[in-house]
Each structure stands twice: as C-alpha cells, then as structure tokens.
Scaffold this motif. Structure first.
Motif, PDB file in Angstrom:
ATOM      1  N   PRO A 147     -22.506  61.624  35.043  1.00  9.45           N
ATOM      2  CA  PRO A 147     -22.760  61.396  33.584  1.00  9.45           C
ATOM      3  C   PRO A 147     -24.026  61.784  33.241  1.00  9.45           C
ATOM      4  O   PRO A 147     -25.066  61.344  33.748  1.00  9.45           O
ATOM      5  CB  PRO A 147     -22.739  59.869  33.359  1.00  9.45           C
ATOM      6  CG  PRO A 147     -22.060  59.325  34.688  1.00  9.45           C
ATOM      7  CD  PRO A 147     -22.335  60.123  35.702  1.00  9.45           C
TER       8      PRO A 147
ATOM      9  N   ASN B 158     -24.568  67.540  35.639  1.00  8.94           N
ATOM     10  CA  ASN B 158     -23.163  67.229  35.958  1.00  8.94           C
ATOM     11  C   ASN B 158     -22.568  68.182  36.424  1.00  8.94           C
ATOM     12  O   ASN B 158     -22.038  69.110  35.749  1.00  8.94           O
ATOM     13  CB  ASN B 158     -22.403  66.736  34.705  1.00  8.94           C
ATOM     14  CG  ASN B 158     -20.812  66.592  34.970  1.00  8.94           C
ATOM     15  OD1 ASN B 158     -20.362  66.393  35.853  1.00  8.94           O
ATOM     16  ND2 ASN B 158     -20.207  66.623  33.717  1.00  8.94           N
TER      17      ASN B 158
ATOM     18  N   TYR C  92     -11.485  56.314  23.900  1.00 10.96           N
ATOM     19  CA  TYR C  92     -11.781  57.750  23.940  1.00 10.96           C
ATOM     20  C   TYR C  92     -11.025  58.116  22.780  1.00 10.96           C
ATOM     21  O   TYR C  92     -10.160  57.458  22.079  1.00 10.96           O
ATOM     22  CB  TYR C  92     -11.536  58.340  25.235  1.00 10.96           C
ATOM     23  CG  TYR C  92      -9.793  58.308  25.537  1.00 10.96           C
ATOM     24  CD1 TYR C  92      -9.106  59.334  25.889  1.00 10.96           C
ATOM     25  CD2 TYR C  92      -9.606  56.943  26.033  1.00 10.96           C
ATOM     26  CE1 TYR C  92      -7.743  59.296  26.315  1.00 10.96           C
ATOM     27  CE2 TYR C  92      -7.895  56.826  26.328  1.00 10.96           C
ATOM     28  CZ  TYR C  92      -7.253  57.822  26.667  1.00 10.96           C
ATOM     29  OH  TYR C  92      -5.830  57.707  26.818  1.00 10.96           O
TER      30      TYR C  92
ATOM     31  N   LEU D  55     -11.865  62.402  33.292  1.00 12.33           N
ATOM     32  CA  LEU D  55     -13.172  62.276  33.930  1.00 12.33           C
ATOM     33  C   LEU D  55     -13.512  61.403  35.031  1.00 12.33           C
ATOM     34  O   LEU D  55     -12.780  60.790  35.536  1.00 12.33           O
ATOM     35  CB  LEU D  55     -14.037  62.611  32.967  1.00 12.33           C
ATOM     36  CG  LEU D  55     -14.030  63.753  32.951  1.00 12.33           C
ATOM     37  CD1 LEU D  55     -14.659  64.624  33.756  1.00 12.33           C
ATOM     38  CD2 LEU D  55     -13.101  64.539  32.136  1.00 12.33           C
TER      39      LEU D  55
ATOM     40  N   TYR E 147     -17.815  64.302  38.950  1.00 11.28           N
ATOM     41  CA  TYR E 147     -18.647  64.048  37.810  1.00 11.28           C
ATOM     42  C   TYR E 147     -19.652  63.164  37.773  1.00 11.28           C
ATOM     43  O   TYR E 147     -19.822  62.132  38.472  1.00 11.28           O
ATOM     44  CB  TYR E 147     -17.381  63.307  36.839  1.00 11.28           C
ATOM     45  CG  TYR E 147     -17.918  62.860  35.325  1.00 11.28           C
ATOM     46  CD1 TYR E 147     -17.937  63.962  34.399  1.00 11.28           C
ATOM     47  CD2 TYR E 147     -18.397  61.815  35.383  1.00 11.28           C
ATOM     48  CE1 TYR E 147     -18.709  63.502  33.333  1.00 11.28           C
ATOM     49  CE2 TYR E 147     -18.915  61.236  34.049  1.00 11.28           C
ATOM     50  CZ  TYR E 147     -18.962  62.098  33.092  1.00 11.28           C
ATOM     51  OH  TYR E 147     -19.353  61.820  31.874  1.00 11.28           O
TER      52      TYR E 147
ATOM     53  N   ILE F 212     -15.151  65.945  28.994  1.00 10.37           N
ATOM     54  CA  ILE F 212     -15.275  64.539  29.020  1.00 10.37           C
ATOM     55  C   ILE F 212     -14.055  64.003  28.733  1.00 10.37           C
ATOM     56  O   ILE F 212     -13.236  63.146  29.223  1.00 10.37           O
ATOM     57  CB  ILE F 212     -16.614  63.954  28.418  1.00 10.37           C
ATOM     58  CG1 ILE F 212     -17.771  64.318  29.394  1.00 10.37           C
ATOM     59  CG2 ILE F 212     -16.534  62.503  28.467  1.00 10.37           C
ATOM     60  CD1 ILE F 212     -18.897  64.156  28.714  1.00 10.37           C
ATOM     61  N   GLN F 213     -13.637  64.421  27.346  1.00 10.93           N
ATOM     62  CA  GLN F 213     -12.529  63.739  26.598  1.00 10.93           C
ATOM     63  C   GLN F 213     -11.165  64.223  27.603  1.00 10.93           C
ATOM     64  O   GLN F 213     -10.100  63.848  27.583  1.00 10.93           O
ATOM     65  CB  GLN F 213     -12.478  64.146  25.458  1.00 10.93           C
ATOM     66  CG  GLN F 213     -13.577  63.451  24.507  1.00 10.93           C
ATOM     67  CD  GLN F 213     -13.610  61.893  24.843  1.00 10.93           C
ATOM     68  OE1 GLN F 213     -12.502  61.349  24.739  1.00 10.93           O
ATOM     69  NE2 GLN F 213     -14.974  61.239  24.887  1.00 10.93           N
TER      70      GLN F 213
ATOM     71  N   GLN G 191     -19.046  70.525  26.703  1.00 11.58           N
ATOM     72  CA  GLN G 191     -19.427  69.322  27.635  1.00 11.58           C
ATOM     73  C   GLN G 191     -18.375  67.960  27.205  1.00 11.58           C
ATOM     74  O   GLN G 191     -17.769  67.507  27.814  1.00 11.58           O
ATOM     75  CB  GLN G 191     -20.588  68.814  27.720  1.00 11.58           C
ATOM     76  CG  GLN G 191     -21.116  67.766  28.442  1.00 11.58           C
ATOM     77  CD  GLN G 191     -20.995  68.140  30.152  1.00 11.58           C
ATOM     78  OE1 GLN G 191     -20.901  67.312  30.879  1.00 11.58           O
ATOM     79  NE2 GLN G 191     -20.688  69.277  30.295  1.00 11.58           N
TER      80      GLN G 191
ATOM     81  N   LEU H 110     -18.968  58.997  28.819  1.00 14.17           N
ATOM     82  CA  LEU H 110     -19.295  59.873  29.523  1.00 14.17           C
ATOM     83  C   LEU H 110     -18.499  59.744  30.745  1.00 14.17           C
ATOM     84  O   LEU H 110     -18.897  59.596  31.364  1.00 14.17           O
ATOM     85  CB  LEU H 110     -20.398  60.378  29.320  1.00 14.17           C
ATOM     86  CG  LEU H 110     -20.369  60.436  27.952  1.00 14.17           C
ATOM     87  CD1 LEU H 110     -21.485  60.890  27.155  1.00 14.17           C
ATOM     88  CD2 LEU H 110     -19.747  60.946  27.282  1.00 14.17           C
ATOM     89  N   ALA H 111     -17.292  59.862  30.155  1.00 12.56           N
ATOM     90  CA  ALA H 111     -16.301  59.937  31.069  1.00 12.56           C
ATOM     91  C   ALA H 111     -14.909  59.780  30.636  1.00 12.56           C
ATOM     92  O   ALA H 111     -14.176  59.577  31.394  1.00 12.56           O
ATOM     93  CB  ALA H 111     -16.563  58.948  31.826  1.00 12.56           C
TER      94      ALA H 111
END
Length: 385
Positions: A232, A271, A119, A5, A230, A204-205, A200, A18-19
């Motif tokens: 957040p 987003n 992550y 992301l 992207y 992100i992952q 969502q 978030l990302a």
C-alpha cells in the motif's frame, strides 16, 4: 472488479485503499497464512431488519449470477427455484426461509465484528493517443511476460502463479512497477492518462473508465499483474512521516501527491506491483467481478474466498462513514488480495466520483451472516498452517 489488489496489512480504508478489489490473488509465491473462520448456526430472527427495497435489490443482485451458479452442485437446486420467485418482498422472504440456513461468521477469536470497506469504478480523463497532457500509458499484457502455474508442481500452491521473463534460458522475475514506470513495457498501450496517480488508483481498483475528449468512455478491466506483491502506498506515506495512519484515504494521498509532485515517482516505486489491463465492452452494466458477472452498486461485495465461496448470498450489517446504517443482503461476486480475514467484505459502491468519495472514506465495523443452502455441506474451514 477484478476488482485487482493486494495485501493491505494494517492499512487502509476503503477502496481497499489501497487495495481495492479485483479478484486476482495469484501472484504471490509464498502461501498466505490461512484465515480460521467459524460458522455459527443462527436463526432468521437473529438477523437485523432489512427494508423491502434493500431485500429485493440484494436478492436480485445475487440471483443475477444464478446462470453461472446453477452449474455448481451446491447452488444448483436453490438457483433453479430462485428463478421462479416473483419480485415481491413477501415471496422473497419465503424463498429465503425455505431454501437457506443462516450462519454468523466469527473470527478465530470468536469475534462477530469485522472490517467493511468499499471500492468503486473510477472515471479518469485520458486520450487514445499520447499528447502533451496525456502522457501516462495504460498498458495491456506484455508480450514478453511468461506465466507459470505453480500448482502443477506444488499442489499446496493452488491458484498461485509466477510471472517472469526469459533471460537466455533463465526465467527471471518480471519488472517491478518502478522499472515499468521508468522504462516502459513491451506491451500494447490501451490509452494515455493525464496523471500518474490516476493510473495507480486505477490499478488499485482493478477496473475503470477513461473519459475521452470526444465524449466517449473507454472501459478497461484487470487482465494480469507483474507478479510482485502489492504494498500500500498509504503505508509508505505513514512510514515516511507524511501522513498519520488514521488519516490515510484516497483523497489525502492524492492531495499529498499534488503538493509533492517531485516525490511521486518515489511514492509509486514503494509499491512494486503493476496491473495490466484489457479493453472491455462499454455498457450500462457494472464492471465484472471475479465471478464474471456485472457488479451491482451497493449490493455486490468482494470477499476472502478462503472463508466465503464466490456466489454466496450474505446478510450485511454495517454503516456508512456518516454513521447511517447499511443493512441488506449482498452478493459475494468479487475478490481482492487486500480483502482477507474471517469477517471481511469490500462493498462496491458504483461508478464515478460520488461512489469514489463514499468508498474512499469507508472503513467501518460490521457483521456478516452467510445464507447457505439447506442440506449442503458448509464451506471447508481453513486450518492454520
């Protein structure tokens, strides 16, 4: 994981919240500002002490990619020698000292400390068919999305792609996440989830598993993205006065969504980025990162490849959220649009809720050393535009 992301800006903790990761950084048309890294020559004695078990696990995680790395002139000789090293701490230390030189990473301000997040690979309940409870589609790549490699015309945009769809003879930007969530997409549906927030976080992952009612798990991974930047969702909650910046985690975002179900579409619309997936073979291996090798829980990291080349062996010194030390060699096997900066890494913690809790709370200071083949030219240091 491929990892997916995008740019956190100031935001969020782990997960690259978030990302999180996933290695696809090519959707933006405007080039990003370059990081300016410094590689400071160091000595092996300068590295913090690592346990034999962490040494062996980190070395094996890196060596697992040697089948690919040996095609790279930088790593070919080192990888050929690495294959012969027995799994003994003393032998591994000897190999590292003989073949690799140590460089400490520094920021443009000569700061050795940077941000280390985490992550993971989530597992969410779902179905292969739409049901009353599973009604959130997980889309494959849309049939009407066109991808244009911009560097074929503008070399300075190497790796950048434009996504869009034809409207007559005009190529227009592809739909934003808000439009896709509201109107759907001309794309195959791989599965159906029970919660839009799960989708969502899955985006992100960048990869994950869907738990089916019959006990099977469908494994999916990043396939493409709609071309929009992207942003957040945690940042939006802060801007709306719903959360404090320091309180933004995956857990706090999910709790807010559960308490405010009527505002979830507004949250998700903040987003515009949308990730499309493909089905992956089920296995006990970790998900595959940008290097296309399985990630190793606790020993694979996503990095900014403008600073650290994919496939590099690193020495990481940081802490868990509870303050306990994490000192180990790690393998740079993934990327993510949110993972930007000179001293920056996103540590892959594994699969499932336990790994997710650890990743979601991780926003630590840390140091990184690059272990680079002796005699090889250092990575080209990006210059400010």
């Amino acid at each position: 994981m491929k990892s997916a992301l995008r740019h956190l800006g100031w935001a969020l903790p782990a997960l690259a919240l978030l990302a999180g990761c996933n290695g696809k950084e090519d959707h933006a048309v405007k080039p990003e500002p370059h990081a300016i890294a410094t590689y400071a020559s160091a000595d092996w004695k300068d590295l913090p002490t690592v346990s034999d078990s962490d040494l062996l696990a980190g070395f094996e995680a890196w060596r697992s990619a040697c089948e690919r790395l040996k095609r790279d002139a930088t790593w070919a000789t080192t990888c050929q020698a690495a294959v012969q090293v027995p799994a003994e701490a003393g032998k591994v230390r000897g190999f590292l000292n003989e073949h690799l030189q140590v460089y400490g990473l520094r920021s443009a301000q000569n700061n050795a400390n940077g941000l280390i997040t985490g992550y993971y690979e989530p597992v969410y309940p779902g179905s292969l068919t739409a049901t009353d409870t599973a009604s959130v589609p997980v889309y494959g790549v849309p049939q009407d999305m066109i991808t244009v490699a911009l560097d074929s015309v503008y070399p300075e945009l190497k790796g950048k792609r434009l996504r869009g769809r034809l409207d007559g003879q005009v190529l227009k930007p592809y739909d934003t996440a808000e439009v896709i969530n509201r109107e759907g997409a001309k794309a195959p549906v791989l599965a159906w989830l029970t919660d839009p927030m799960d989708l969502q976080f899955l985006q992100i992952q960048g990869s994950g598993r869907i738990q089916l009612d019959d006990g099977r798990q469908l494994r999916i991974g990043y396939a493409d993205q709609n071309g929009h930047p992207y942003r957040p969702i945690g940042r939006w909650l802060v801007e709306q006065g719903q959360l404090k910046k320091e309180d933004v985690t995956m857990g706090s975002i999910h709790a807010w969504a559960q308490a405010n179900p009527g505002r979830v579409p507004e949250l998700l619309a903040s987003n515009p980025s949308y990730v499309f997936f493909s089905a992956r073979p089920d296995s006990n291996e970790g998900p595959r990162g940008s290097l296309n090798v399985p990630l190793t829980a606790g020993y694979s990291v996503a990095i900014d490849r403008k600073v650290i080349p994919l496939g590099s062996l690193l020495w990481l010194s940081t802490t868990r959220p509870d303050g306990s030390p994490v000192v180990r060699p790690v393998a740079a096997q993934d990327t993510g649009g949110a993972i930007t900066g000179e001293v920056r890494a996103d540590l892959f913690w594994g699969t499932g809720s336990e790994a997710g809790a650890l990743a979601g709370d991780m926003k630590q200071q840390g140091r990184i050393w690059l272990l680079w083949p002796k005699g090889a030219a250092l990575p080209e240091v990006p210059k400010a535009p």
